[in-house]
Each structure stands twice: as C-alpha cells, then as structure tokens.
Design a protein around this motif. Structure first.
Motif, PDB file in Angstrom:
ATOM      1  N   SER A 106      12.782 -33.584   3.412  1.00 34.11           N
ATOM      2  CA  SER A 106      12.291 -34.447   4.489  1.00 34.11           C
ATOM      3  C   SER A 106      13.420 -34.822   5.447  1.00 34.11           C
ATOM      4  O   SER A 106      13.235 -34.855   6.668  1.00 34.11           O
ATOM      5  CB  SER A 106      11.655 -35.712   3.906  1.00 34.11           C
ATOM      6  OG  SER A 106      12.609 -36.419   3.119  1.00 34.11           O
ATOM      7  N   ILE A 107      14.608 -35.086   4.892  1.00 31.48           N
ATOM      8  CA  ILE A 107      15.757 -35.428   5.737  1.00 31.48           C
ATOM      9  C   ILE A 107      16.209 -34.204   6.535  1.00 31.48           C
ATOM     10  O   ILE A 107      16.589 -34.313   7.713  1.00 31.48           O
ATOM     11  CB  ILE A 107      16.914 -35.964   4.875  1.00 31.48           C
ATOM     12  CG1 ILE A 107      16.490 -37.239   4.159  1.00 31.48           C
ATOM     13  CG2 ILE A 107      18.155 -36.228   5.734  1.00 31.48           C
ATOM     14  CD1 ILE A 107      17.552 -37.831   3.252  1.00 31.48           C
ATOM     15  N   VAL A 108      16.163 -33.025   5.902  1.00 26.09           N
ATOM     16  CA  VAL A 108      16.532 -31.788   6.597  1.00 26.09           C
ATOM     17  C   VAL A 108      15.607 -31.551   7.782  1.00 26.09           C
ATOM     18  O   VAL A 108      16.053 -31.185   8.876  1.00 26.09           O
ATOM     19  CB  VAL A 108      16.497 -30.592   5.628  1.00 26.09           C
ATOM     20  CG1 VAL A 108      16.680 -29.286   6.389  1.00 26.09           C
ATOM     21  CG2 VAL A 108      17.581 -30.731   4.570  1.00 26.09           C
ATOM     22  N   ARG A 109      14.299 -31.753   7.565  1.00 22.72           N
ATOM     23  CA  ARG A 109      13.340 -31.570   8.670  1.00 22.72           C
ATOM     24  C   ARG A 109      13.596 -32.567   9.793  1.00 22.72           C
ATOM     25  O   ARG A 109      13.484 -32.232  10.978  1.00 22.72           O
ATOM     26  CB  ARG A 109      11.908 -31.710   8.145  1.00 22.72           C
ATOM     27  CG  ARG A 109      11.410 -30.505   7.359  1.00 22.72           C
ATOM     28  CD  ARG A 109       9.905 -30.572   7.168  1.00 22.72           C
ATOM     29  NE  ARG A 109       9.514 -31.755   6.397  1.00 22.72           N
ATOM     30  CZ  ARG A 109       9.415 -31.782   5.076  1.00 22.72           C
ATOM     31  NH1 ARG A 109       9.708 -30.694   4.382  1.00 22.72           N
ATOM     32  NH2 ARG A 109       9.033 -32.881   4.468  1.00 22.72           N
ATOM     33  N   HIS A 110      13.936 -33.804   9.408  1.00 17.53           N
ATOM     34  CA  HIS A 110      14.228 -34.821  10.421  1.00 17.53           C
ATOM     35  C   HIS A 110      15.469 -34.438  11.229  1.00 17.53           C
ATOM     36  O   HIS A 110      15.480 -34.546  12.468  1.00 17.53           O
ATOM     37  CB  HIS A 110      14.427 -36.180   9.748  1.00 17.53           C
ATOM     38  CG  HIS A 110      14.729 -37.294  10.710  1.00 17.53           C
ATOM     39  ND1 HIS A 110      13.789 -37.790  11.593  1.00 17.53           N
ATOM     40  CD2 HIS A 110      15.884 -37.987  10.947  1.00 17.53           C
ATOM     41  CE1 HIS A 110      14.341 -38.750  12.328  1.00 17.53           C
ATOM     42  NE2 HIS A 110      15.609 -38.884  11.954  1.00 17.53           N
ATOM     43  N   MET A 111      16.519 -33.987  10.550  1.00 16.93           N
ATOM     44  CA  MET A 111      17.721 -33.544  11.239  1.00 16.93           C
ATOM     45  C   MET A 111      17.433 -32.349  12.144  1.00 16.93           C
ATOM     46  O   MET A 111      17.962 -32.237  13.255  1.00 16.93           O
ATOM     47  CB  MET A 111      18.799 -33.176  10.221  1.00 16.93           C
ATOM     48  CG  MET A 111      19.385 -34.362   9.464  1.00 16.93           C
ATOM     49  SD  MET A 111      20.320 -35.463  10.541  1.00 16.93           S
ATOM     50  CE  MET A 111      21.648 -34.385  11.048  1.00 16.93           C
ATOM     51  N   ASP A 112      16.581 -31.445  11.665  1.00 18.16           N
ATOM     52  CA  ASP A 112      16.195 -30.276  12.459  1.00 18.16           C
ATOM     53  C   ASP A 112      15.502 -30.705  13.750  1.00 18.16           C
ATOM     54  O   ASP A 112      15.762 -30.168  14.829  1.00 18.16           O
ATOM     55  CB  ASP A 112      15.277 -29.382  11.630  1.00 18.16           C
ATOM     56  CG  ASP A 112      14.970 -28.064  12.313  1.00 18.16           C
ATOM     57  OD1 ASP A 112      15.814 -27.595  13.108  1.00 18.16           O
ATOM     58  OD2 ASP A 112      13.898 -27.501  12.064  1.00 18.16           O
ATOM     59  N   ASN A 113      14.604 -31.694  13.644  1.00 16.47           N
ATOM     60  CA  ASN A 113      13.909 -32.200  14.830  1.00 16.47           C
ATOM     61  C   ASN A 113      14.879 -32.816  15.829  1.00 16.47           C
ATOM     62  O   ASN A 113      14.770 -32.607  17.040  1.00 16.47           O
ATOM     63  CB  ASN A 113      12.863 -33.236  14.421  1.00 16.47           C
ATOM     64  CG  ASN A 113      11.650 -32.618  13.769  1.00 16.47           C
ATOM     65  OD1 ASN A 113      11.318 -31.468  14.033  1.00 16.47           O
ATOM     66  ND2 ASN A 113      10.993 -33.367  12.898  1.00 16.47           N
ATOM     67  N   VAL A 114      15.844 -33.585  15.320  1.00 19.87           N
ATOM     68  CA  VAL A 114      16.823 -34.237  16.199  1.00 19.87           C
ATOM     69  C   VAL A 114      17.659 -33.188  16.934  1.00 19.87           C
ATOM     70  O   VAL A 114      17.878 -33.287  18.150  1.00 19.87           O
ATOM     71  CB  VAL A 114      17.732 -35.180  15.380  1.00 19.87           C
ATOM     72  CG1 VAL A 114      18.876 -35.699  16.246  1.00 19.87           C
ATOM     73  CG2 VAL A 114      16.922 -36.345  14.829  1.00 19.87           C
ATOM     74  N   ILE A 115      18.130 -32.180  16.205  1.00 19.94           N
ATOM     75  CA  ILE A 115      18.954 -31.129  16.824  1.00 19.94           C
ATOM     76  C   ILE A 115      18.138 -30.334  17.833  1.00 19.94           C
ATOM     77  O   ILE A 115      18.617 -30.012  18.932  1.00 19.94           O
ATOM     78  CB  ILE A 115      19.542 -30.200  15.746  1.00 19.94           C
ATOM     79  CG1 ILE A 115      20.546 -30.966  14.880  1.00 19.94           C
ATOM     80  CG2 ILE A 115      20.232 -28.999  16.382  1.00 19.94           C
ATOM     81  CD1 ILE A 115      21.076 -30.187  13.696  1.00 19.94           C
ATOM     82  N   ASP A 116      16.889 -30.010  17.475  1.00 19.90           N
ATOM     83  CA  ASP A 116      16.030 -29.262  18.407  1.00 19.90           C
ATOM     84  C   ASP A 116      15.759 -30.060  19.677  1.00 19.90           C
ATOM     85  O   ASP A 116      15.724 -29.505  20.782  1.00 19.90           O
ATOM     86  CB  ASP A 116      14.711 -28.894  17.731  1.00 19.90           C
ATOM     87  CG  ASP A 116      14.857 -27.728  16.769  1.00 19.90           C
ATOM     88  OD1 ASP A 116      15.925 -27.084  16.801  1.00 19.90           O
ATOM     89  OD2 ASP A 116      13.925 -27.461  16.002  1.00 19.90           O
ATOM     90  N   MET A 117      15.547 -31.366  19.539  1.00 21.02           N
ATOM     91  CA  MET A 117      15.333 -32.212  20.719  1.00 21.02           C
ATOM     92  C   MET A 117      16.571 -32.227  21.602  1.00 21.02           C
ATOM     93  O   MET A 117      16.463 -32.184  22.835  1.00 21.02           O
ATOM     94  CB  MET A 117      14.973 -33.633  20.286  1.00 21.02           C
ATOM     95  CG  MET A 117      13.561 -33.787  19.742  1.00 21.02           C
ATOM     96  SD  MET A 117      13.221 -35.471  19.179  1.00 21.02           S
ATOM     97  CE  MET A 117      13.482 -36.381  20.694  1.00 21.02           C
ATOM     98  N   LEU A 118      17.749 -32.279  20.974  1.00 22.84           N
ATOM     99  CA  LEU A 118      18.992 -32.273  21.745  1.00 22.84           C
ATOM    100  C   LEU A 118      19.164 -30.951  22.485  1.00 22.84           C
ATOM    101  O   LEU A 118      19.545 -30.927  23.672  1.00 22.84           O
ATOM    102  CB  LEU A 118      20.175 -32.503  20.809  1.00 22.84           C
ATOM    103  CG  LEU A 118      21.559 -32.625  21.465  1.00 22.84           C
ATOM    104  CD1 LEU A 118      21.591 -33.773  22.461  1.00 22.84           C
ATOM    105  CD2 LEU A 118      22.633 -32.810  20.400  1.00 22.84           C
TER     106      LEU A 118
END
Length: 309
Positions: A106-118
């Motif tokens: 779940s944390i990996v997916r959250h980090m993935d979303n943050v990086i993709d948004m950036l």
C-alpha cells in the motif's frame, strides 16, 4: 512498482488480447530497447545540475529579473522536476529490487502515485513554459515598443502561478482517472496545441526576420544578399522546432496509439520502447538550457561568476 503505469500499460485492451499480441509481437525489434539504469541516472544528474545553474544565475543577477528570464527560470525548474522525479523513481525501484528498502504494498502504491504526479506535473509545466516563452518572444519582436506595458511583472507572475496550479491539478486528475481515454485525449490535444502554437509563432518571427533582411539588402547600393543571416535564422528555427518534436513527439505518439490501437501488434511493438521515450524527454531537459538560457551573454557571464564563486 509500475512507473507511469497509466501510460506504459494500455488498459483498454483485454488481458487475453494483450497477451496474445505481446507474444506475437515479441520477436526481433519488438522486444524493445534495454536502456541501462546508469543512463537514466547520468542524464538526470546532468539535467539537474545544468538547470540548477540556470536558476542560480537568474536569481543572482538583478539585470535578469525580467518576465523573459523568469519564464526561462520556470522552464529550468520544470526540467529540474522532470530530472528529480525520474531520478527518485529510478532510485526507489533499485532500492526495492535489491531489498534495501522494504515497504508494504500500500505504501509502495502511494509512493508510486506521488512520483507519477510529480512526473506528469513537470511534463505539463515544461510544455506550458515552452509555449509561454514562444509567446513572449513574439511580443518582443512584433510589439517591441509596447512590450513593457503588455508583459508587466504582475501579468508574468499571474501567468507563472496559473501554469503551476494548472499543472498540479491536471496531474492529479490524470493519475486519478488514468483509465479514461478522455483524459489522454486532453493531454494529446494540449501537446498538439503547443506544437501548432510554436510552429505558427516561430515561423512568423522567422518570416519577419527574412523580410527585414530583404528590405535592408534592397536599400543598399549595390544590393547585397544576406544569405548568412537567413541561413542562421533557418538553422535556429530548425533546432527549436526539431528538438521539441523529436524529444516530445514519440511520447505523445505513444499516447495516441494507446487510444486508437491498444491491441494492434504494431502498437504493442511501439509500447515496448517506452523507456526510450522517457530518455528523450530527459534529453530535452538537458538541451533546453542550451537553447533558451546559455545563448544569453549576460546569463553566461553570471554563470561563470556562480561557478567560480
């Protein structure tokens, strides 16, 4: 971790069809291009240092505190974000793959979303500031006497703030609704709009420059041909538009194929080269300072002062 999963994976293809076409298209050149992680890291670091120097030089020299250089500074910040986001994603993936970093899914997916948004935000803002710089140059040439009344500092600040806000909102929407073809079509339309805008403005500016050269030549006795200046203008125009199209074109063509033919074997082959398209975008971040910033003598002088402290 699936970096930019919304662009790399055609979601509107069924799993069965996609697997069949992938098997059929995985021969020869359709296997994609294996790009070493070191190349991503090296280009990202070069772009980061290069654009950081541009920002430092513009902030240091008060003579460069004008709307034109503020737009160039924002372009450099956008390119830095492209580099930082790709570097962060690459390092994050390497740490996960080698077991150095252990996180819950779940944390990996959250980090993935943050990086993709950036990444998405930096891409949209970079394209936007390329268009704004073209408009600013157009006003400088065709409305030279009224430039300071048209492009005031207040309007420049509002323009920059609007672009950053729009980039953040659009990247959030893109990540949230990445299954929608409508979102991708909006992104594709935005790229085409910027491409057409830059084509029209730069070609018009080039045509005016040629007209002035021709007028000067015809008034001289005997008339002289200024082929050198015309050739230099043609080369500059070709570099500006060529770099933009080569670096950004394949990425957006990838998006177009996701919309129109996600299961076609040819399109599946094209999808396998996604990392190459990311490399081209990072290369654009390296080239932008050479085109828009380092050609300024004042900025180069300030840059030498910054480097030598």
């Amino acid at each position: 971790l699936a970096p930019l999963r919304l662009l790399r994976e055609p979601w509107n293809a069924s799993e069965g069809n996609q697997s069949n076409t992938t098997v059929g298209a995985s021969r020869g050149w359709c296997q994609g291009l294996d790009i070493p992680n070191e190349l991503f890291l090296a280009l990202g670091l070069v772009s980061l240092v290069e654009n950081l120097l541009v920002v430092a030089a513009i902030l240091k020299n008060r003579n460069l505190h004008s709307p034109t250089y503020y737009f160039i500074c924002c372009l450099a910040v956008s390119d830095m974000l492209v580099s930082i986001s790709n570097l962060a994603e690459m390092l994050f993936m390497l740490l996960l793959e080698h077991g150095v970093l252990v996180m819950r899914p779940s944390i990996v997916r959250h980090m993935d979303n943050v990086i993709d948004m950036l990444i998405c935000s930096s891409v949209v803002s970079s394209l936007s500031f390329l268009g704004v710089i073209a408009v600013d140059r157009y006003i400088t040439i065709f409305y030279a006497l009224r430039y300071h009344s048209i492009m005031t500092l207040q309007r420049a600040v509002v323009t920059m703030a609007s672009i950053w806000l729009a980039s953040t909102v659009s990247s959030t929407v893109l990540i949230t609704y990445y299954h929608s073809n409508t979102i991708l079509l909006c992104l594709i339309s935005f790229f085409l709009f910027m491409l057409i805008l830059m084509l029209v403005l730069y070609i018009h500016m080039f045509a005016l420059a040629r007209h002035h050269l021709h007028s000067i030549s015809s008034q001289q006795k005997p008339p002289t041909a200024h082929h050198g200046g015309s050739l230099q203008g043609s080369v500059t125009l070709t570099i500006l538009l060529g770099v933009f199209f080569i670096c950004w074109g394949p990425f957006f063509f990838h998006l177009i194929l996701i919309v129109i033919c996600p299961t076609n074997p040819f399109c599946t082959c094209f999808f396998s080269y996604f990392n190459l398209f990311l490399i081209l975008i990072i290369c654009n971040s390296v080239i932008d300072p050479l085109i828009y910033a380092f050609r300024s003598q004042e900025l180069r002088r300030t840059l030498r002062e910054v480097v030598t402290c």
